[in-house]
Design an enzyme around this catalytic site. Structure first.
Site, PDB file in Angstrom:
ATOM      1  N   ASP A  93       0.851  -1.184   0.000  1.00 43.56           N
ATOM      2  CA  ASP A  93       0.000   0.000   0.000  1.00 43.56           C
ATOM      3  C   ASP A  93       0.889   1.237   0.000  1.00 43.56           C
ATOM      4  OD1 ASP A  93       0.909   0.267   2.587  1.00 43.56           O
ATOM      5  OD2 ASP A  93      -0.989  -0.196   3.530  1.00 43.56           O
ATOM      6  N   GLY A  95       1.003   3.822   2.034  1.00 47.01           N
ATOM      7  CA  GLY A  95       1.320   4.439   3.315  1.00 47.01           C
ATOM      8  C   GLY A  95       0.374   5.550   3.708  1.00 47.01           C
ATOM      9  N   ASP A 147      -2.790   8.324  -1.663  1.00 45.65           N
ATOM     10  CA  ASP A 147      -4.106   8.963  -1.668  1.00 45.65           C
ATOM     11  C   ASP A 147      -4.417   9.484  -0.281  1.00 45.65           C
ATOM     12  OD1 ASP A 147      -4.358   6.433  -0.493  1.00 45.65           O
ATOM     13  OD2 ASP A 147      -6.481   6.294  -1.004  1.00 45.65           O
ATOM     14  N   GLN A 190     -11.644   7.107  -4.813  1.00 44.97           N
ATOM     15  CA  GLN A 190     -12.127   7.684  -3.565  1.00 44.97           C
ATOM     16  C   GLN A 190     -13.475   8.358  -3.837  1.00 44.97           C
ATOM     17  OE1 GLN A 190     -11.168   7.238  -0.568  1.00 44.97           O
ATOM     18  NE2 GLN A 190      -9.072   6.475  -0.728  1.00 44.97           N
ATOM     19  N   GLY A 217     -11.254   3.867   0.807  1.00 42.87           N
ATOM     20  CA  GLY A 217     -12.142   4.714   1.594  1.00 42.87           C
ATOM     21  C   GLY A 217     -13.448   4.057   1.986  1.00 42.87           C
ATOM     22  N   ASP A 267      -7.836  -7.489   0.931  1.00 43.98           N
ATOM     23  CA  ASP A 267      -6.875  -7.646   2.018  1.00 43.98           C
ATOM     24  C   ASP A 267      -7.545  -7.182   3.294  1.00 43.98           C
ATOM     25  OD1 ASP A 267      -5.390  -5.000   3.333  1.00 43.98           O
ATOM     26  OD2 ASP A 267      -6.406  -4.573   1.445  1.00 43.98           O
TER      27      ASP A 267
END
Length: 376
Positions: A93, A95, A147, A190, A217, A267
Site C-alpha cells: 500500500d 502508506g 491517496d 475515492q 475509503g 486484504d
C-alpha cells in the site's frame, strides 16, 4: 512465467469474476485474499505456512517499513521478497492510510504530507513520488498510488477535496512509476459515500489507463449496505479487463457480497488480528475460544478442515492457550483463520467456474447462520 503484468477474466457468473493475474513472480488466482504482512511479517505465521494455506500474494505496508527497518536498508538487503523469504508476488500500500490514521502532527499540502512517526516522533515527508520510490526500493510487484482517505461520516466538501487531491496525486504517481516491466501501479477510487464523487473518481482514473484499480475509503466506519451501494456504483465504471481491488475488506460476508459485485482482490488484518485475540473463523461462523464452554471440549474446531490447527487440536487446548496468553494460541488460531479465508476463496473461484456462485454463496451464508456446534 510471463515477463509482463497481465490479467485475464477466465469465467464469469453474474458480475462475479474468476480471473488470473500473471507476473514474473507468479500467478494470483482471483478472487484473491491477500494476508497482511504489515512490517514484513504476517503476524505469528511462518511464510511457508502462509503459502501452504493457499496464499498467492501478501501485502506489505509502506508506512511501517519506511519507519522500521527503512526502505533503503531493505533494498540493500535484497528487497522485501528476499528479506522476508517470500519469493511470490507482494503488493504494497502507499502508506497514506497509516499516515492519516497513526501519525502525529501531520500536515497535508498539495506537495504531500509531513508527519511525525508514531514510534519515536521523528519527522518525515511523504509525497506521491516518495511513496512510489519507497515501494520500488521494497521491490513491490503491485504498488499503490498515494491517496488521502477520509473516515466516514464526513462532510461532502471534505470528501470532494480529498478525492480531487487523490486524483492529482495519482497522476504524479503514474509519472513516477513509469513503465516498469512485470509490475503494476494501481489507482485508488475515492469519494466516500457520495455516488457522484465515486463516479468522477472512477472515470478520471480510468482515463489514466492504469494496470489495475482499487476502491478505497470503504470499511472506514460506514454500514455494510453503504459499502455495497458504492461498489454497485463504482465497479461498472472500471475497465472490465483490469483487476479490481477492494482495500481493507473484510469479513467473510463482506467478501462474498463484494465478489458478487465484481471485486477481484481483498486484504484485511481481520483474520490475523482475530487469531491473536482468541477468535476463530470457521465454516460454521465465528468461534470465541475465550468462552468457558470450550474448557472441557475435546472436539476440534472443525474435523473436516485441511488445516492441522483446526483439525488436530482440541477446543479445550485452544481455550487453555488463549486464556493463558500462550503464544501458541495466537499462532494456531491465525493459521486456522488464514486457512479458512483461503479455503473460502478457493470455494468462490470453483463456484464461479461452475456457474454456481449465487447458490454456493447462499449455502455458505446459511451455514454461518446456523452457528457453531452445541456445547458439551
Amino acid at each position: 512465467m510471463t515477463k509482463a503484468f497481465t490479467f485475464k477474466v477466465l469465467a464469469t457468473d453474474g458480475k462475479a469474476r474468476r480471473g488470473s493475474i500473471t507476473m514474473p513472480r507468479g500467478e494470483i488466482r482471483t478472487p484473491a485474499f491477500m494476508p497482511v504482512g504489515t512490517g514484513g511479517t504476517v503476524k505469528t505465521m511462518y511464510m511457508d505456512q502462509v503459502r501452504g494455506v493457499g496464499s498467492d500474494i501478501i501485502l506489505g505496508n509502506t508506512y511501517h517499513l519506511m519507519l522500521r527497518p527503512g526502505a533503503e536498508r531493505v533494498a540493500r538487503l535484497g528487497g522485501l521478497h528476499e528479506f522476508a523469504r517470500w519469493p511470490h508476488p507482494i503488493l504494497t500500500d502507499s502508506g497514506g492510510f497509516q499516515v492519516m490514521s497513526l501519525s502525529k502532527l501531520r500536515k497535508l499540502t498539495e506537495k504531500g504530507v509531513t508527519f511525525r512517526s508514531h514510534i519515536d516522533g521523528a519527522a518525515y515527508e511523504m509525497s506521491p513520488e516518495r511513496s512510489i520510490e519507497i515501494q520500488g526500493l521494497l521491490g513491490a510487484d503491485i504498488q499503490m498510488q498515494l491517496d488521502e482517505c477520509t473516515a466516514l461520516p464526513a462532510m461532502e466538501k471534505e470528501i470532494e477535496r480529498a478525492m480531487e487531491l487523490s486524483l492529482r496525486w495519482a497522476e504524479r504517481c503514474r509519472t513516477a512509476f513509469g513503465d516498469q516491466q512485470g509490475k503494476a501501479m494501481f489507482g485508488i477510487v475515492q469519494g466516500g459515500d457520495i455516488a457522484a464523487l465515486r463516479l468522477r473518481s472512477a472515470q478520471a482514473l480510468k482515463a489514466m489507463d492504469l494496470k489495475g484499480y482499487a476502491i478505497g475509503g470503504l470499511a472506514v466506519g460506514e454500514p455494510q449496505p453503504v459499502m455495497l451501494e458504492m461498489l454497485d456504483i463504482t465497479c461498472p465504471e472500471l475497465p472490465a479487463d483490469r483487476p479490481r481491488y477492494l482495500m481493507g475488506v473484510g469479513t467473510p460476508d463482506d467478501i462474498l457480497k463484494s465478489v458478487a459485485r465484481g471485486i477481484d482482490m481483498f486484504d484485511c488484518v481481520m483474520p490475523t488480528r482475530a487469531g491473536r485475540h482468541g477468535l476463530a473463523y470457521t465454516r460454521r461462523g465465528k468461534v470465541n475460544l475465550r468462552n468457558a464452554r470450550h474448557a472441557d471440549d475435546p472436539r476440534p474446531l472443525d474435523e473436516e478442515s485441511d488445516c492441522p490447527a483446526a483439525r488436530d487440536y482440541s477446543r479445550a487446548y485452544l481455550h487453555h492457550l488463549v486464556r493463558s496468553q500462550e503464544a501458541l494460541g495466537a499462532m494456531l488460531l491465525t493459521w486456522n483463520n488464514l486457512s479458512y479465508y483461503q479455503k473460502l476463496m478457493q470455494d468462490i473461484r470453483a463456484a464461479i467456474e461452475a456457474g454456481a456462485f449465487e447458490a454456493r454463496a447462499a449455502e455458505i451464508s446459511e451455514r454461518w447462520a446456523r452457528g457453531d456446534i452445541p456445547g458439551m
